[in-house]
Design a protein around this motif. Structure first.
Motif, PDB file in Angstrom:
ATOM      1  N   GLN A  98      47.390  27.891  30.578  1.00 50.12           N
ATOM      2  CA  GLN A  98      47.110  29.118  29.840  1.00 50.12           C
ATOM      3  C   GLN A  98      45.742  29.684  30.192  1.00 50.12           C
ATOM      4  O   GLN A  98      44.869  28.977  30.705  1.00 50.12           O
ATOM      5  N   ARG A 100      42.566  31.671  28.261  1.00 48.18           N
ATOM      6  CA  ARG A 100      42.043  31.925  26.923  1.00 48.18           C
ATOM      7  C   ARG A 100      40.964  32.984  27.014  1.00 48.18           C
ATOM      8  O   ARG A 100      40.128  32.958  27.915  1.00 48.18           O
ATOM      9  N   ARG A 114      42.481  35.548  22.194  1.00 46.37           N
ATOM     10  CA  ARG A 114      43.760  35.823  22.840  1.00 46.37           C
ATOM     11  C   ARG A 114      44.110  34.666  23.766  1.00 46.37           C
ATOM     12  O   ARG A 114      43.240  34.094  24.414  1.00 46.37           O
ATOM     13  N   VAL A 115      45.397  34.334  23.820  1.00 45.11           N
ATOM     14  CA  VAL A 115      45.887  33.291  24.715  1.00 45.11           C
ATOM     15  C   VAL A 115      47.063  33.856  25.503  1.00 45.11           C
ATOM     16  O   VAL A 115      47.962  34.481  24.925  1.00 45.11           O
ATOM     17  N   ARG A 116      47.035  33.649  26.816  1.00 49.63           N
ATOM     18  CA  ARG A 116      48.136  34.091  27.678  1.00 49.63           C
ATOM     19  C   ARG A 116      48.693  32.873  28.410  1.00 49.63           C
ATOM     20  O   ARG A 116      47.949  32.173  29.106  1.00 49.63           O
ATOM     21  N   LEU A 118      50.247  30.768  31.343  1.00 49.61           N
ATOM     22  CA  LEU A 118      50.234  30.940  32.798  1.00 49.61           C
ATOM     23  C   LEU A 118      51.594  30.651  33.416  1.00 49.61           C
ATOM     24  O   LEU A 118      51.964  31.224  34.440  1.00 49.61           O
ATOM     25  N   ASP A 119      52.340  29.728  32.803  1.00 50.50           N
ATOM     26  CA  ASP A 119      53.675  29.383  33.305  1.00 50.50           C
ATOM     27  C   ASP A 119      53.650  29.052  34.789  1.00 50.50           C
ATOM     28  O   ASP A 119      54.520  29.475  35.565  1.00 50.50           O
ATOM     29  N   ALA A 129      47.226  38.126  35.726  1.00 46.30           N
ATOM     30  CA  ALA A 129      47.136  37.696  34.322  1.00 46.30           C
ATOM     31  C   ALA A 129      45.695  37.772  33.817  1.00 46.30           C
ATOM     32  O   ALA A 129      45.439  38.207  32.685  1.00 46.30           O
ATOM     33  N   GLU A 132      44.686  41.485  33.333  1.00 43.31           N
ATOM     34  CA  GLU A 132      45.328  42.054  32.144  1.00 43.31           C
ATOM     35  C   GLU A 132      44.664  41.547  30.873  1.00 43.31           C
ATOM     36  O   GLU A 132      44.474  42.317  29.912  1.00 43.31           O
ATOM     37  N   LEU A 133      44.291  40.271  30.855  1.00 49.75           N
ATOM     38  CA  LEU A 133      43.618  39.718  29.681  1.00 49.75           C
ATOM     39  C   LEU A 133      42.255  40.376  29.479  1.00 49.75           C
ATOM     40  O   LEU A 133      41.859  40.687  28.345  1.00 49.75           O
ATOM     41  N   GLU A 136      42.762  43.705  27.896  1.00 47.68           N
ATOM     42  CA  GLU A 136      43.165  43.517  26.500  1.00 47.68           C
ATOM     43  C   GLU A 136      41.956  43.219  25.615  1.00 47.68           C
ATOM     44  O   GLU A 136      41.832  43.750  24.500  1.00 47.68           O
TER      45      GLU A 136
END
Length: 368
Positions: A98, A100, A114-116, A118-119, A129, A132-133, A136
């Motif tokens: 992920q 952070r 915020r947490v995204r 990563l997959d 990613a 974009e974070l 945001e």
């Protein structure tokens, strides 16, 4: 013989340095008057008053009342740092699964997180990613933004270019410039272990000389000597994760065999423990011993006394810490050397985020 040309110190450079000196003092102690600042900094009262006026005009400093100390004449006006004057954006790229991010106050208090996931994203996908974070977080800020700080795995040069981050498949990536272009804000990019070391200094009261080891998807270390980060000639100081400590070990992602990362990174240890849960403490002890093997020469050469280990609590736990401490002490023991202080970080999972904020504070305001 030709000597390098050095830029002359300009008046504005001296003023900027003095401004940072005064702001640092107020940041650390909000019970100071202008006269106190003059005594603490060695600057004249006229200079201090001028600098304080500028800091008040930018809302970074506020008058906070009067001193209750019994002194002749009019009571002194006290000055306080205003942590809500600006927001700081921070991103932590160190986790395997992920990203952070956070909007923080100038004191490091989280305002928005915020947490995204990563997959498994690497390369261009991981970069998308992160960008974009960042956007945001910029949108979520509610005060003027001082800047964006990023802690990333890998080797980062002084321009914020990620020279190599094998776990993210990044090479020669101008991350700082890309995000500056996206946001139009000051951006600072630094190795994740380095910013975590800054966090220990700024937010956990660590001494001016320390090693801060970050156990995450890799293993890195931030080295602070005399209160300053040590980067090394190739911007790779602290990259202990790829020091070979076991020539009969496994193949590392960097291509070498037996790197510390193959033993002490969170993914490596998690995999070993999941395969043999009944040997958990034994495996952590083995990893701690190997971490000690990598750190002992650094401690011995620089005479360091303070080491902080950061990472998940299940990993940076007593078996690993005790084994690392014992290994280093056994290899560096001297009648002149004080006892080694090796402890787990108190900053938890937020160390890199806080360090990214500390990086911005240092770079934009001179507060270290």
């Amino acid at each position: 013989m030709q000597y390098p040309i050095r830029r002359k110190l300009r008046p504005e450079d001296a003023r900027r340095s003095n401004l940072a000196l005064v702001l640092q003092a107020i940041y650390n102690d909000s019970q100071l008057s202008r006269a106190d600042l003059a005594r603490a900094t060695g600057l004249t009262k006229v200079t201090v008053s001028d600098l304080v006026a500028e800091l008040i005009a930018t809302d970074l400093v506020q008058e906070s009342g009067t001193s209750d100390q019994p002194r002749p004449g009019k009571p002194s006006t006290l000055l306080a740092f205003n942590p809500a004057a600006r927001d700081i954006l921070a991103i932590d790229l160190s986790a395997r699964d992920q990203l952070r991010g956070a909007v923080l106050s100038l004191r490091g208090e989280p305002i928005v997180t915020r947490v995204r996931p990563l997959d498994g994203a690497v390369g261009v996908d991981a970069l998308v990613a992160a960008r974009e974070l960042a956007v945001e977080l910029r949108t979520a800020a509610t005060h003027p933004v001082l800047g964006l700080g990023i802690g990333t795995p890998g080797t980062v040069d002084t321009t914020g270019t990620v020279l190599s981050a094998p776990n993210l498949h990044w090479h020669n990536l101008p991350l700082q410039q890309l995000l500056h272009d996206d946001l139009g804000l000051p951006v600072r990019v630094e190795n994740d272990a380095n910013v975590a070391a800054l966090a220990e200094r700024r937010f956990a009261g660590a001494p001016e000389d320390l090693v801060r080891v970050q156990l995450s998807r890799g293993v890195g270390a931030g080295l602070v000597v005399g209160g300053r980060l040590v980067h090394g000639a190739a911007s790779d100081a602290g990259e202990i994760g790829h020091v070979v400590i076991d020539e009969a070990g496994g193949v590392c992602g960097c291509g070498k065999v037996g790197c510390l990362e193959t033993w002490a990174s969170v993914p490596a240890l998690t995999s070993r423990i999941e395969a043999a849960p009944d040997r958990r403490d034994e495996l952590l002890t083995e990893a701690g011993h190997r971490l000690g093997l990598a750190l002992a020469p650094v401690v011995g050469m620089l005479g360091l006394q303070h080491i902080v280990i950061g990472g998940p609590a299940r990993i940076a736990s007593a078996p690993l810490l005790d084994a690392a401490r014992t290994c280093i002490a056994d290899r560096t023991r001297s009648e002149f050397r004080p006892d080694l202080e090796l402890t787990a970080s108190t900053l938890g999972a937020d160390a890199v985020l806080l360090g990214a904020a500390a990086l911005v504070l240092l770079g934009e305001l001179g507060v270290g």
